[in-house]
Design a protein around this motif. Structure first.
Motif, PDB file in Angstrom:
ATOM      1  N   PRO A 129       0.852  -1.155   0.227  1.00  0.00           N
ATOM      2  CA  PRO A 129      -0.031  -0.122   0.042  1.00  0.00           C
ATOM      3  C   PRO A 129       0.907   1.134  -0.123  1.00  0.00           C
ATOM      4  CG  PRO A 129      -0.230  -1.092   2.163  1.00  0.00           C
ATOM      5  CD  PRO A 129       0.764  -1.902   1.517  1.00  0.00           C
ATOM      6  N   ALA A 130       0.219   2.345  -0.722  1.00  0.00           N
ATOM      7  CA  ALA A 130       1.088   3.556  -0.783  1.00  0.00           C
ATOM      8  C   ALA A 130       0.868   4.407   0.647  1.00  0.00           C
ATOM      9  CB  ALA A 130       0.725   4.453  -1.993  1.00  0.00           C
ATOM     10  N   GLY A 131       1.902   4.870   1.200  1.00  0.00           N
ATOM     11  CA  GLY A 131       1.674   6.026   2.208  1.00  0.00           C
ATOM     12  C   GLY A 131       1.794   5.101   3.433  1.00  0.00           C
ATOM     13  N   PRO A 132       1.281   5.762   4.488  1.00  0.00           N
ATOM     14  CA  PRO A 132       1.722   4.873   5.934  1.00  0.00           C
ATOM     15  C   PRO A 132       0.308   4.227   6.122  1.00  0.00           C
ATOM     16  CG  PRO A 132       1.262   7.314   6.165  1.00  0.00           C
ATOM     17  CD  PRO A 132       1.433   7.225   4.832  1.00  0.00           C
ATOM     18  N   PRO A 133       0.133   3.196   7.005  1.00  0.00           N
ATOM     19  CA  PRO A 133      -1.015   2.568   7.474  1.00  0.00           C
ATOM     20  C   PRO A 133      -2.119   3.490   7.920  1.00  0.00           C
ATOM     21  CG  PRO A 133       0.833   1.699   8.760  1.00  0.00           C
ATOM     22  CD  PRO A 133       1.302   2.683   7.613  1.00  0.00           C
ATOM     23  N   ARG A 134      -3.370   3.400   7.667  1.00  0.00           N
ATOM     24  CA  ARG A 134      -4.515   4.092   8.379  1.00  0.00           C
ATOM     25  C   ARG A 134      -4.499   3.634   9.845  1.00  0.00           C
ATOM     26  NH1 ARG A 134      -9.053   4.188   4.045  1.00  0.00           N
ATOM     27  NH2 ARG A 134      -9.830   2.686   5.681  1.00  0.00           N
ATOM     28  N   PRO A 135      -4.773   4.529  10.679  1.00  0.00           N
ATOM     29  CA  PRO A 135      -5.215   3.922  12.093  1.00  0.00           C
ATOM     30  C   PRO A 135      -6.182   3.446  12.233  1.00  0.00           C
ATOM     31  CG  PRO A 135      -5.143   6.276  11.991  1.00  0.00           C
ATOM     32  CD  PRO A 135      -4.553   5.900  10.513  1.00  0.00           C
ATOM     33  N   ARG A 136      -6.577   2.571  13.029  1.00  0.00           N
ATOM     34  CA  ARG A 136      -8.023   1.910  12.912  1.00  0.00           C
ATOM     35  C   ARG A 136      -8.800   2.511  14.090  1.00  0.00           C
ATOM     36  NH1 ARG A 136      -7.139  -4.352  14.249  1.00  0.00           N
ATOM     37  NH2 ARG A 136      -9.117  -4.450  13.405  1.00  0.00           N
ATOM     38  N   ILE A 137      -8.032   3.384  14.967  1.00  0.00           N
ATOM     39  CA  ILE A 137      -8.870   3.947  15.922  1.00  0.00           C
ATOM     40  C   ILE A 137      -8.356   5.441  15.932  1.00  0.00           C
ATOM     41  CG2 ILE A 137      -9.209   4.306  18.357  1.00  0.00           C
ATOM     42  CD1 ILE A 137      -8.663   1.277  18.695  1.00  0.00           C
ATOM     43  N   PRO A 138      -9.231   6.271  15.879  1.00  0.00           N
ATOM     44  CA  PRO A 138      -8.704   7.833  15.873  1.00  0.00           C
ATOM     45  C   PRO A 138      -7.936   8.214  17.124  1.00  0.00           C
ATOM     46  CG  PRO A 138     -11.297   7.983  16.227  1.00  0.00           C
ATOM     47  CD  PRO A 138     -10.820   6.272  16.065  1.00  0.00           C
ATOM     48  N   PRO A 139      -7.057   8.837  16.866  1.00  0.00           N
ATOM     49  CA  PRO A 139      -6.161   9.313  18.047  1.00  0.00           C
ATOM     50  C   PRO A 139      -6.793  10.073  18.932  1.00  0.00           C
ATOM     51  CG  PRO A 139      -5.547  10.582  16.127  1.00  0.00           C
ATOM     52  CD  PRO A 139      -6.585   9.741  15.692  1.00  0.00           C
ATOM     53  N   ARG A 140      -6.216  10.140  20.165  1.00  0.00           N
ATOM     54  CA  ARG A 140      -6.924  11.019  21.402  1.00  0.00           C
ATOM     55  C   ARG A 140      -6.730  12.348  21.135  1.00  0.00           C
ATOM     56  NH1 ARG A 140      -6.717   8.516  27.168  1.00  0.00           N
ATOM     57  NH2 ARG A 140      -8.444   6.904  26.678  1.00  0.00           N
ATOM     58  N   PRO A 141      -7.358  13.294  21.631  1.00  0.00           N
ATOM     59  CA  PRO A 141      -7.100  14.843  21.293  1.00  0.00           C
ATOM     60  C   PRO A 141      -5.977  15.011  22.504  1.00  0.00           C
ATOM     61  CG  PRO A 141      -9.313  14.434  22.796  1.00  0.00           C
ATOM     62  CD  PRO A 141      -8.793  13.101  22.125  1.00  0.00           C
ATOM     63  N   ALA A 142      -5.100  15.858  22.072  1.00  0.00           N
ATOM     64  CA  ALA A 142      -4.092  16.344  23.047  1.00  0.00           C
ATOM     65  C   ALA A 142      -4.323  16.725  24.366  1.00  0.00           C
ATOM     66  CB  ALA A 142      -2.896  17.468  22.144  1.00  0.00           C
ATOM     67  N   TYR A 143      -5.566  17.409  24.693  1.00  0.00           N
ATOM     68  CA  TYR A 143      -5.818  18.024  25.861  1.00  0.00           C
ATOM     69  C   TYR A 143      -7.559  17.429  26.169  1.00  0.00           C
ATOM     70  CZ  TYR A 143      -7.941  20.960  22.466  1.00  0.00           C
ATOM     71  OH  TYR A 143      -8.526  21.676  21.274  1.00  0.00           O
ATOM     72  N   PRO A 144      -7.926  17.649  27.193  1.00  0.00           N
ATOM     73  CA  PRO A 144      -9.359  16.874  27.535  1.00  0.00           C
ATOM     74  C   PRO A 144     -10.098  18.154  26.915  1.00  0.00           C
ATOM     75  CG  PRO A 144      -8.401  17.739  29.716  1.00  0.00           C
ATOM     76  CD  PRO A 144      -7.254  17.721  28.518  1.00  0.00           C
ATOM     77  N   THR A 145     -11.494  17.730  26.794  1.00  0.00           N
ATOM     78  CA  THR A 145     -12.576  18.607  26.163  1.00  0.00           C
ATOM     79  C   THR A 145     -12.996  19.438  27.229  1.00  0.00           C
ATOM     80  OG1 THR A 145     -14.088  16.929  26.723  1.00  0.00           O
ATOM     81  CG2 THR A 145     -13.379  16.945  24.461  1.00  0.00           C
ATOM     82  N   PRO A 146     -13.430  20.829  26.905  1.00  0.00           N
ATOM     83  CA  PRO A 146     -13.910  21.635  28.036  1.00  0.00           C
ATOM     84  C   PRO A 146     -15.176  21.322  28.636  1.00  0.00           C
ATOM     85  CG  PRO A 146     -14.027  22.614  25.823  1.00  0.00           C
ATOM     86  CD  PRO A 146     -13.269  21.343  25.606  1.00  0.00           C
ATOM     87  N   PRO A 147     -15.354  21.660  29.659  1.00  0.00           N
ATOM     88  CA  PRO A 147     -16.576  21.376  30.317  1.00  0.00           C
ATOM     89  C   PRO A 147     -17.895  22.308  29.753  1.00  0.00           C
ATOM     90  CG  PRO A 147     -15.369  22.785  31.856  1.00  0.00           C
ATOM     91  CD  PRO A 147     -14.478  22.633  30.785  1.00  0.00           C
ATOM     92  N   PRO A 148     -18.974  21.728  30.053  1.00  0.00           N
ATOM     93  CA  PRO A 148     -20.189  22.269  29.141  1.00  0.00           C
ATOM     94  C   PRO A 148     -20.476  23.834  29.749  1.00  0.00           C
ATOM     95  CG  PRO A 148     -21.039  20.488  30.374  1.00  0.00           C
ATOM     96  CD  PRO A 148     -19.590  20.514  30.435  1.00  0.00           C
ATOM     97  N   PRO A 149     -20.836  24.696  29.142  1.00  0.00           N
ATOM     98  CA  PRO A 149     -21.236  25.903  29.612  1.00  0.00           C
ATOM     99  C   PRO A 149     -22.361  26.005  30.747  1.00  0.00           C
ATOM    100  CG  PRO A 149     -22.101  26.158  27.611  1.00  0.00           C
ATOM    101  CD  PRO A 149     -21.205  24.715  27.871  1.00  0.00           C
ATOM    102  N   PRO A 150     -22.084  26.690  31.731  1.00  0.00           N
ATOM    103  CA  PRO A 150     -23.164  26.816  32.915  1.00  0.00           C
ATOM    104  C   PRO A 150     -24.718  27.484  32.280  1.00  0.00           C
ATOM    105  CG  PRO A 150     -21.535  28.560  33.244  1.00  0.00           C
ATOM    106  CD  PRO A 150     -21.053  27.884  32.124  1.00  0.00           C
ATOM    107  N   PRO A 151     -25.615  26.842  32.919  1.00  0.00           N
ATOM    108  CA  PRO A 151     -26.936  27.059  32.507  1.00  0.00           C
ATOM    109  C   PRO A 151     -27.205  28.835  32.989  1.00  0.00           C
ATOM    110  CG  PRO A 151     -27.186  25.525  34.346  1.00  0.00           C
ATOM    111  CD  PRO A 151     -25.522  25.787  33.938  1.00  0.00           C
ATOM    112  N   ARG A 152     -28.081  29.392  32.073  1.00  0.00           N
ATOM    113  CA  ARG A 152     -28.421  30.794  32.353  1.00  0.00           C
ATOM    114  C   ARG A 152     -29.789  30.913  33.119  1.00  0.00           C
ATOM    115  NH1 ARG A 152     -25.598  34.822  28.353  1.00  0.00           N
ATOM    116  NH2 ARG A 152     -23.721  33.812  28.223  1.00  0.00           N
TER     117      ARG A 152
END
Length: 152
Positions: A129-152
């Motif tokens: 195959p041409a190119g690097p092998p495709r990963p089977r699982i998407p990579p993790r983000p480099a930082y955690p996701t931000p918390p949801p905004p507080p309710p108004r």
């Protein structure tokens, strides 16, 4: 255990067990042979503890199996006929049981040639195959996701 009691145990059953002292073994084996049985196993056990300063006696457990070979059955028939006629269990003209023959030599080793290796196909192999092998699982983000905004 006397000879009549030993003889009564060999009543045609497939297997017979006799327990007693060492002298029982000396008497039971020829009687069993005459009545068409063969010794298959012997176990020796020592009584537990000491009795009045003496070592406890050894108990012998003998396990016999009925020999259904025609010669053994005929020998048993002759013995039973002799007993019915008032004769002894063991005849003087019969030889004592012979020890079993030693085991034969092991079978010779057979040299087997190694299994043939699978042959490679003469057809051309598909290109890698041409190119690097495709990963089977998407990579993790480099930082955690931000918390949801507080309710108004």
């Amino acid at each position: 255990m006397d000879d009549d009691e030993i003889r009564s145990r060999f009543d045609g059953r497939g297997q017979v067990e006799i327990s007693g002292g060492a002298s029982v073994q000396e008497r039971a084996e020829p009687i069993a042979y005459a009545l068409g049985y063969e010794l298959i196993r012997t176990e020796r056990t020592r009584g537990c503890g000491r009795v009045f300063g003496l070592t406890a006696p050894v108990t012998v457990h003998l396990f016999f199996r009925r020999d259904d070979d025609p010669r053994a059955r005929r020998r048993a028939e002759r013995t039973i006929e002799r007993l019915r006629a008032g004769g002894p269990v063991l005849a003087d003209d019969e030889p004592p049981p012979a020890p079993p023959p030693p085991p034969g030599p092991p079978p010779p080793l057979v040299h087997r040639p190694p299994a043939p290796r699978p042959r490679r196909s003469m057809e051309p192999q598909p290109p890698p195959p041409a190119g690097p092998p495709r990963p089977r699982i998407p990579p993790r983000p480099a930082y955690p996701t931000p918390p949801p905004p507080p309710p108004r």
